[in-house]
Design a protein around this motif. Structure first.
Motif, PDB file in Angstrom:
ATOM      1  N   THR A  27       0.803  -1.320   0.137  1.00 46.72           N
ATOM      2  CA  THR A  27       0.076   0.094   0.062  1.00 46.72           C
ATOM      3  C   THR A  27       0.884   1.288   0.035  1.00 46.72           C
ATOM      4  N   LYS A  28       1.998   1.216  -0.780  1.00 46.80           N
ATOM      5  CA  LYS A  28       2.837   2.235  -0.955  1.00 46.80           C
ATOM      6  C   LYS A  28       1.990   3.718  -1.362  1.00 46.80           C
ATOM      7  N   ASP A  29       1.101   3.560  -2.115  1.00 51.40           N
ATOM      8  CA  ASP A  29       0.254   4.688  -2.730  1.00 51.40           C
ATOM      9  C   ASP A  29      -0.719   5.042  -1.681  1.00 51.40           C
ATOM     10  N   ALA A  30      -0.884   4.588  -0.591  1.00 49.38           N
ATOM     11  CA  ALA A  30      -1.908   4.828   0.487  1.00 49.38           C
ATOM     12  C   ALA A  30      -1.880   6.493   1.009  1.00 49.38           C
TER      13      ALA A  30
ATOM     14  N   PRO B 191     -13.692   6.801  -8.260  1.00 52.52           N
ATOM     15  CA  PRO B 191     -12.696   7.897  -8.344  1.00 52.52           C
ATOM     16  C   PRO B 191     -13.115   9.356  -7.633  1.00 52.52           C
ATOM     17  N   ILE B 192     -12.144  10.253  -7.259  1.00 54.38           N
ATOM     18  CA  ILE B 192     -12.713  11.238  -6.463  1.00 54.38           C
ATOM     19  C   ILE B 192     -11.553  12.387  -6.460  1.00 54.38           C
TER      20      ILE B 192
ATOM     21  N   GLY C 161      -4.700   2.590  -8.748  1.00 52.63           N
ATOM     22  CA  GLY C 161      -6.185   2.108  -8.619  1.00 52.63           C
ATOM     23  C   GLY C 161      -6.128   0.603  -8.323  1.00 52.63           C
ATOM     24  N   ASP C 162      -5.024   0.139  -7.356  1.00 54.64           N
ATOM     25  CA  ASP C 162      -5.047  -1.014  -7.233  1.00 54.64           C
ATOM     26  C   ASP C 162      -6.178  -1.597  -6.081  1.00 54.64           C
ATOM     27  N   PHE C 163      -7.395  -1.847  -6.674  1.00 53.12           N
ATOM     28  CA  PHE C 163      -8.486  -2.410  -6.073  1.00 53.12           C
ATOM     29  C   PHE C 163      -8.215  -3.447  -4.921  1.00 53.12           C
TER      30      PHE C 163
END
Length: 232
Positions: free
Chosen positions: A18-21, A69-70, A116-118
């Motif tokens: 989750t590095k893009d969290a 998306p937001i 976008g890693d769901f």
């Protein structure tokens, strides 16, 4: 401390990629309990309002999970992030035969990611919910939500009808529940908040004043509003 337990549950485990969290929020009855974020990414109040308004939309509120998306304009006005919204507990109107039954507070988990890693974000959500459930934190939050509201009558201050208090050091706001059951109306509350805005703008020199103020008093035919800045 309850908020500390929530914050610990919001932090994703190292095994998840989750590095893009960016942000993790827990919201109870449209009130933010805790925000977890990287040190380099603060969340602007305007972006927080966007998130709260988004999860309050009828198409999202109460759903088990939503992936959307937001755009958070104060973070990046020209791009979109990805939000995973999950209502751990959702408020439901009691059935007719249970009219007057105790209202169930809603608890929403919001996870914001730059990617976008769901699958990873959903796994993060599952981990957080498991942590909250296993530690009985959900039950504690529900109990706190049921008992957190108070009225001006509880304070026993003669003549006081309503107030908003903001703690700068804690970046938190508190106000009493507005008493609609004893003559209060939505239009009256809106008028009071309009006076709050007038006093707030004067205090912070948003109405054309040359300098900020420490004290502002606004009076109408029916109410008086005072804005007061304490401390430095």
């Amino acid at each position: 401390m309850l908020r500390t337990r929530v914050a610990e549950a919001l932090v994703p485990p190292s095994k998840l990629k989750t590095k893009d969290a960016l942000y993790a929020l827990l919201v109870v009855d449209d009130k933010v309990v805790t925000v977890a974020r990287p040190r380099k990414h603060s969340i602007h109040p305007a972006d927080l309002h966007v998130l709260l308004a988004t999860i309050a939309a009828p198409s999202i509120k109460g759903t088990s999970a939503s992936w959307l998306p937001i755009c958070l304009p104060k973070f990046n006005a020209s791009g979109f992030l990805h939000a995973y919204v999950s209502f751990i507990r959702s408020e439901e109107d009691p059935p007719e035969e249970q009219a007057g039954a105790e209202r169930k507070p809603s608890i929403a988990l919001i996870l914001i990611s730059a990617s976008g890693d769901f699958d990873n974000v959903r796994a993060w959500s599952g981990y957080t919910i498991d942590q909250l459930e296993s530690s009985s934190t959900i039950d504690a939050l529900l109990e706190a939500a049921r008992t957190a509201e108070y009225t001006v009558d509880d304070l026993q201050v003669p003549g006081l009808r309503h107030f908003i208090y903001k703690s700068r050091s804690n970046v938190q706001v508190t106000m009493p529940h507005y008493d609609f059951e004893n003559g209060g109306s939505e239009s009256e509350l809106q008028r009071i908040f309009s006076l709050y805005r007038t006093a707030f703008d004067a205090i912070h020199a948003k109405g054309g004043q040359e300098c900020t103020l420490r004290l502002q008093y606004v009076k109408t035919q029916s109410v008086c509003v005072m804005a007061w800045v304490r401390g430095s």
